[in-house]
Design a protein around this motif. Structure first.
Motif, PDB file in Angstrom:
ATOM      1  N   PRO A 263     -17.963 -79.289  28.161  1.00 38.55           N
ATOM      2  CA  PRO A 263     -17.096 -78.608  29.122  1.00 38.55           C
ATOM      3  C   PRO A 263     -17.864 -77.537  29.884  1.00 38.55           C
ATOM      4  CG  PRO A 263     -16.779 -77.658  26.962  1.00 38.55           C
ATOM      5  CD  PRO A 263     -17.818 -78.739  26.794  1.00 38.55           C
ATOM      6  N   SER A 264     -17.558 -77.380  31.146  1.00 38.28           N
ATOM      7  CA  SER A 264     -18.221 -76.367  31.958  1.00 38.28           C
ATOM      8  C   SER A 264     -17.278 -75.223  32.335  1.00 38.28           C
ATOM      9  CB  SER A 264     -18.774 -77.008  33.236  1.00 38.28           C
ATOM     10  OG  SER A 264     -17.734 -77.619  33.980  1.00 38.28           O
ATOM     11  N   ARG A 265     -16.050 -75.272  31.825  1.00 43.42           N
ATOM     12  CA  ARG A 265     -15.056 -74.219  32.071  1.00 43.42           C
ATOM     13  C   ARG A 265     -14.051 -74.229  30.913  1.00 43.42           C
ATOM     14  NH1 ARG A 265     -10.671 -77.068  34.561  1.00 43.42           N
ATOM     15  NH2 ARG A 265     -11.314 -79.036  35.526  1.00 43.42           N
ATOM     16  N   PRO A 266     -13.169 -73.233  30.855  1.00 43.49           N
ATOM     17  CA  PRO A 266     -12.224 -73.158  29.736  1.00 43.49           C
ATOM     18  C   PRO A 266     -11.334 -74.402  29.617  1.00 43.49           C
ATOM     19  CG  PRO A 266     -12.306 -71.062  30.877  1.00 43.49           C
ATOM     20  CD  PRO A 266     -13.099 -72.023  31.714  1.00 43.49           C
ATOM     21  N   ILE A 267     -10.960 -74.707  28.397  1.00 39.50           N
ATOM     22  CA  ILE A 267     -10.069 -75.826  28.083  1.00 39.50           C
ATOM     23  C   ILE A 267      -8.707 -75.257  27.718  1.00 39.50           C
ATOM     24  CG2 ILE A 267      -9.626 -77.709  26.446  1.00 39.50           C
ATOM     25  CD1 ILE A 267     -12.704 -77.850  26.064  1.00 39.50           C
ATOM     26  N   THR A 268      -7.650 -75.848  28.259  1.00 38.04           N
ATOM     27  CA  THR A 268      -6.287 -75.460  27.905  1.00 38.04           C
ATOM     28  C   THR A 268      -5.767 -76.387  26.811  1.00 38.04           C
ATOM     29  OG1 THR A 268      -5.808 -74.593  30.112  1.00 38.04           O
ATOM     30  CG2 THR A 268      -3.920 -75.185  28.735  1.00 38.04           C
ATOM     31  N   LEU A 269      -5.320 -75.784  25.718  1.00 39.68           N
ATOM     32  CA  LEU A 269      -4.747 -76.550  24.615  1.00 39.68           C
ATOM     33  C   LEU A 269      -3.250 -76.245  24.562  1.00 39.68           C
ATOM     34  CD1 LEU A 269      -5.017 -78.405  22.195  1.00 39.68           C
ATOM     35  CD2 LEU A 269      -5.737 -76.437  20.813  1.00 39.68           C
ATOM     36  N   VAL A 270      -2.458 -77.211  24.980  1.00 47.69           N
ATOM     37  CA  VAL A 270      -1.007 -77.034  25.054  1.00 47.69           C
ATOM     38  C   VAL A 270      -0.395 -77.240  23.671  1.00 47.69           C
ATOM     39  CG1 VAL A 270       1.151 -77.935  26.014  1.00 47.69           C
ATOM     40  CG2 VAL A 270      -0.866 -77.681  27.476  1.00 47.69           C
TER      41      VAL A 270
ATOM     42  N   ALA B 144      -5.932 -72.293  14.723  1.00 46.66           N
ATOM     43  CA  ALA B 144      -7.041 -72.393  13.779  1.00 46.66           C
ATOM     44  C   ALA B 144      -8.145 -73.290  14.317  1.00 46.66           C
ATOM     45  CB  ALA B 144      -6.523 -72.926  12.437  1.00 46.66           C
ATOM     46  N   MET B 145      -7.766 -74.416  14.912  1.00 49.26           N
ATOM     47  CA  MET B 145      -8.753 -75.338  15.465  1.00 49.26           C
ATOM     48  C   MET B 145      -9.282 -74.858  16.801  1.00 49.26           C
ATOM     49  SD  MET B 145     -10.691 -77.948  15.407  1.00 49.26           S
ATOM     50  CE  MET B 145     -10.207 -78.675  13.844  1.00 49.26           C
ATOM     51  N   GLY B 146      -8.414 -74.305  17.655  1.00 49.00           N
ATOM     52  CA  GLY B 146      -8.821 -73.909  18.998  1.00 49.00           C
ATOM     53  C   GLY B 146      -9.926 -72.886  19.000  1.00 49.00           C
ATOM     54  N   ASP B 147      -9.828 -71.900  18.130  1.00 52.55           N
ATOM     55  CA  ASP B 147     -10.850 -70.853  18.043  1.00 52.55           C
ATOM     56  C   ASP B 147     -12.204 -71.453  17.664  1.00 52.55           C
ATOM     57  OD1 ASP B 147     -11.752 -68.009  17.817  1.00 52.55           O
ATOM     58  OD2 ASP B 147     -11.984 -68.583  15.717  1.00 52.55           O
ATOM     59  N   LYS B 148     -12.213 -72.301  16.667  1.00 51.88           N
ATOM     60  CA  LYS B 148     -13.468 -72.901  16.203  1.00 51.88           C
ATOM     61  C   LYS B 148     -14.019 -73.885  17.237  1.00 51.88           C
ATOM     62  CE  LYS B 148     -12.121 -72.470  11.340  1.00 51.88           C
ATOM     63  NZ  LYS B 148     -13.213 -71.593  10.887  1.00 51.88           N
ATOM     64  N   LEU B 149     -13.131 -74.626  17.874  1.00 47.33           N
ATOM     65  CA  LEU B 149     -13.557 -75.603  18.879  1.00 47.33           C
ATOM     66  C   LEU B 149     -14.205 -74.906  20.066  1.00 47.33           C
ATOM     67  CD1 LEU B 149     -13.429 -78.689  19.411  1.00 47.33           C
ATOM     68  CD2 LEU B 149     -11.272 -78.286  20.616  1.00 47.33           C
ATOM     69  N   GLY B 150     -13.629 -73.794  20.497  1.00 48.39           N
ATOM     70  CA  GLY B 150     -14.190 -73.050  21.614  1.00 48.39           C
ATOM     71  C   GLY B 150     -15.591 -72.538  21.323  1.00 48.39           C
ATOM     72  N   ARG B 151     -15.793 -72.026  20.118  1.00 47.75           N
ATOM     73  CA  ARG B 151     -17.120 -71.514  19.758  1.00 47.75           C
ATOM     74  C   ARG B 151     -18.149 -72.639  19.671  1.00 47.75           C
ATOM     75  NH1 ARG B 151     -16.425 -68.797  14.486  1.00 47.75           N
ATOM     76  NH2 ARG B 151     -14.193 -69.162  14.516  1.00 47.75           N
TER      77      ARG B 151
ATOM     78  N   GLN C 186     -17.163 -72.901  25.334  1.00 47.05           N
ATOM     79  CA  GLN C 186     -16.185 -72.524  26.353  1.00 47.05           C
ATOM     80  C   GLN C 186     -14.890 -72.114  25.651  1.00 47.05           C
ATOM     81  OE1 GLN C 186     -16.379 -72.185  29.608  1.00 47.05           O
ATOM     82  NE2 GLN C 186     -18.423 -73.038  29.949  1.00 47.05           N
ATOM     83  N   PRO C 187     -14.168 -71.138  26.204  1.00 47.56           N
ATOM     84  CA  PRO C 187     -12.910 -70.736  25.570  1.00 47.56           C
ATOM     85  C   PRO C 187     -11.899 -71.882  25.523  1.00 47.56           C
ATOM     86  CG  PRO C 187     -13.592 -69.150  27.251  1.00 47.56           C
ATOM     87  CD  PRO C 187     -14.476 -70.342  27.412  1.00 47.56           C
ATOM     88  N   VAL C 188     -11.150 -71.949  24.436  1.00 46.12           N
ATOM     89  CA  VAL C 188     -10.008 -72.857  24.337  1.00 46.12           C
ATOM     90  C   VAL C 188      -8.759 -71.979  24.367  1.00 46.12           C
ATOM     91  CG1 VAL C 188      -8.782 -74.523  22.897  1.00 46.12           C
ATOM     92  CG2 VAL C 188     -11.269 -74.630  23.090  1.00 46.12           C
TER      93      VAL C 188
ATOM     94  N   ASP D  12      -9.376 -85.171  32.659  1.00 44.30           N
ATOM     95  CA  ASP D  12     -10.748 -84.675  32.755  1.00 44.30           C
ATOM     96  C   ASP D  12     -11.200 -83.906  31.507  1.00 44.30           C
ATOM     97  OD1 ASP D  12      -9.209 -82.393  32.991  1.00 44.30           O
ATOM     98  OD2 ASP D  12      -9.779 -81.959  35.078  1.00 44.30           O
ATOM     99  N   GLY D  13     -10.357 -83.870  30.474  1.00 46.26           N
ATOM    100  CA  GLY D  13     -10.730 -83.195  29.242  1.00 46.26           C
ATOM    101  C   GLY D  13     -10.441 -81.715  29.215  1.00 46.26           C
ATOM    102  N   TYR D  14      -9.867 -81.173  30.299  1.00 53.33           N
ATOM    103  CA  TYR D  14      -9.622 -79.736  30.348  1.00 53.33           C
ATOM    104  C   TYR D  14      -8.174 -79.362  30.029  1.00 53.33           C
ATOM    105  CZ  TYR D  14     -14.322 -79.207  32.074  1.00 53.33           C
ATOM    106  OH  TYR D  14     -15.696 -79.244  32.175  1.00 53.33           O
ATOM    107  N   THR D  15      -7.323 -80.355  29.813  1.00 52.87           N
ATOM    108  CA  THR D  15      -5.962 -80.118  29.335  1.00 52.87           C
ATOM    109  C   THR D  15      -5.710 -81.055  28.169  1.00 52.87           C
ATOM    110  OG1 THR D  15      -5.237 -79.564  31.586  1.00 52.87           O
ATOM    111  CG2 THR D  15      -3.526 -79.984  29.945  1.00 52.87           C
ATOM    112  N   LEU D  16      -5.533 -80.468  26.984  1.00 54.89           N
ATOM    113  CA  LEU D  16      -5.298 -81.241  25.766  1.00 54.89           C
ATOM    114  C   LEU D  16      -3.956 -80.836  25.180  1.00 54.89           C
ATOM    115  CD1 LEU D  16      -8.820 -80.701  24.102  1.00 54.89           C
ATOM    116  CD2 LEU D  16      -8.136 -82.542  25.676  1.00 54.89           C
ATOM    117  N   VAL D  17      -3.454 -81.641  24.263  1.00 55.35           N
ATOM    118  CA  VAL D  17      -2.205 -81.319  23.590  1.00 55.35           C
ATOM    119  C   VAL D  17      -2.402 -81.431  22.085  1.00 55.35           C
ATOM    120  CG1 VAL D  17      -1.280 -83.680  23.626  1.00 55.35           C
ATOM    121  CG2 VAL D  17       0.290 -81.722  23.558  1.00 55.35           C
ATOM    122  N   VAL D  18      -1.721 -80.549  21.350  1.00 54.04           N
ATOM    123  CA  VAL D  18      -1.665 -80.691  19.900  1.00 54.04           C
ATOM    124  C   VAL D  18      -0.548 -81.677  19.587  1.00 54.04           C
ATOM    125  CG1 VAL D  18      -1.406 -79.520  17.692  1.00 54.04           C
ATOM    126  CG2 VAL D  18      -2.447 -78.345  19.605  1.00 54.04           C
ATOM    127  N   THR D  19      -0.908 -82.791  19.013  1.00 49.07           N
ATOM    128  CA  THR D  19       0.075 -83.810  18.670  1.00 49.07           C
ATOM    129  C   THR D  19       0.685 -83.497  17.306  1.00 49.07           C
ATOM    130  OG1 THR D  19      -1.685 -85.131  17.672  1.00 49.07           O
ATOM    131  CG2 THR D  19      -1.137 -85.596  19.963  1.00 49.07           C
TER     132      THR D  19
END
Length: 330
Positions: free
Chosen positions: A33-40, A55-62, A66-68, A91-98
């Motif tokens: 990713p080249s910019r922040p990712i939004t996790l809905v 819990a996952m978003g913080d670790k994934l961003g690091r 790029q920030p999640v 494009d991978g910049y908007t994800l959802v928690v299923t």
């Protein structure tokens, strides 16, 4: 000679043109990713799905550099936020928690969802599995599952159970339990798990079905009592509580889960990169300790195609439960 030469020249130009078209897409996925990712998160803050996401978003961003950004878009049993992601750019910049609510139970009971749970998403992998627990108010005069069954049959219609709403996981699971054992327990639907838990604690209702992480502290303190757990094996936090498999009720032995998905048509290299990142995080000892502390189970290595197949199978299962019990949401 001229024909051959011209043909070679044409093929060379065609290959060059194809490369010119393909290169930007290839570069895009390579740089992702080249910019922040939004996790809905399609539920309010503070619930089990939100806790898993953060819990996952913080670790994934690091890990990705790029920030999640967590974006809670609650409403309609998770359908609003999930529908937003279904229509987002792939494009991978908007994800959802299923969750089992949004991607299994909703499609099983709601004919008018704003998304197709199977075809509108590129499934990535699981974040965790969450054991479900049949929970009783501690004042109910039963201490084991067998005592609960005997008491309920001796007092038909006396007990109520709370759910987070009509057509929820708790609703379908409890109706399946009732039909398997011939129990008469009245369903009291609430607008979310929070209000249901409040009335369970006060004794307004006597039972509920919820995931372990939501009830763990109250179960450990004795405020609530666990009668049975849906998990592959007994969970370490409740070592004396049997699984539904042990109780000869294997259909009820389904864990809930949370996972990641992107909009359909998200490029496969991006899906693969996210899958690899999540699996790397889940192999970390600190992650494993944190998951166990909150009552979550580490998921097995579920690949994107396997995740999609599990969703399809569970939709079919809960659709059968809903039809057998005439549960349909408009």
């Amino acid at each position: 000679m001229n024909i051959t030469s011209n043909r070679r020249g044409f093929l060379g130009l065609a290959a060059g043109a194809a490369g010119a078209v393909a290169c930007p897409a290839f570069s895009q996925t390579q740089a992702y990713p080249s910019r922040p990712i939004t996790l809905v998160v399609p539920f309010p803050p503070g619930g089990a799905v939100d806790i898993s996401a953060r819990a996952m978003g913080d670790k994934l961003g690091r890990l990705l550099g790029q920030p999640v950004v967590i974006d809670n878009k609650a409403g309609a049993g998770g359908a609003i936020g999930t529908g937003i992601v279904a229509k987002a750019a792939p494009d991978g910049y908007t994800l959802v928690v299923t969750s089992q609510s949004t991607h299994v139970v909703n499609p099983a009971v709601s004919p008018n969802l704003p998304y197709d749970a199977v075809n509108d998403f590129a499934y990535i992998t699981l974040i965790d599995r969450l054991p479900n627990v049949l929970v009783a108010n501690a004042k109910l005069p039963v201490k084991t599952f067998a005592e609960f069954v005997r008491y309920t049959k001796a007092n038909p219609g006396k007990l109520n159970y709370a759910s987070s709403g009509n057509g929820s996981v708790a609703h379908l699971s409890m109706e399946l339990l009732k039909s398997k054992l011939g129990l008469f327990i009245t369903h009291i639907p609430y607008r979310g798990a929070g209000p249901a838990l409040t009335d369970l604690l006060s004794g307004q209702v006597q039972l509920t079905w919820n995931n372990l992480s939501t009830n763990l502290l109250m179960l450990q303190s004795g405020t609530l009592r666990a009668l049975a757990v849906a998990a592959p094996l007994r969970v370490s936090q409740l070592p004396d509580v049997p699984t539904f498999d042990e109780l000869k009720l294997p259909d009820l032995n389904l864990t809930s889960w949370t996972g990641l998905a992107a909009p359909a048509k998200t490029p496969e290299p991006i899906v693969q990169k996210l899958y690899d990142a999540v699996r790397t995080i889940l192999r970390d000892k600190d992650t494993q300790d944190a998951w166990r502390k909150r009552g979550a189970m580490l998921p097995e290595n579920v690949r994107p195609a396997e995740y999609r197949q599990e969703v399809i199978q569970r939709i079919r299962f809960f659709k059968d439960v809903a039809q057998a019990n005439k549960i349909v949401l408009e």
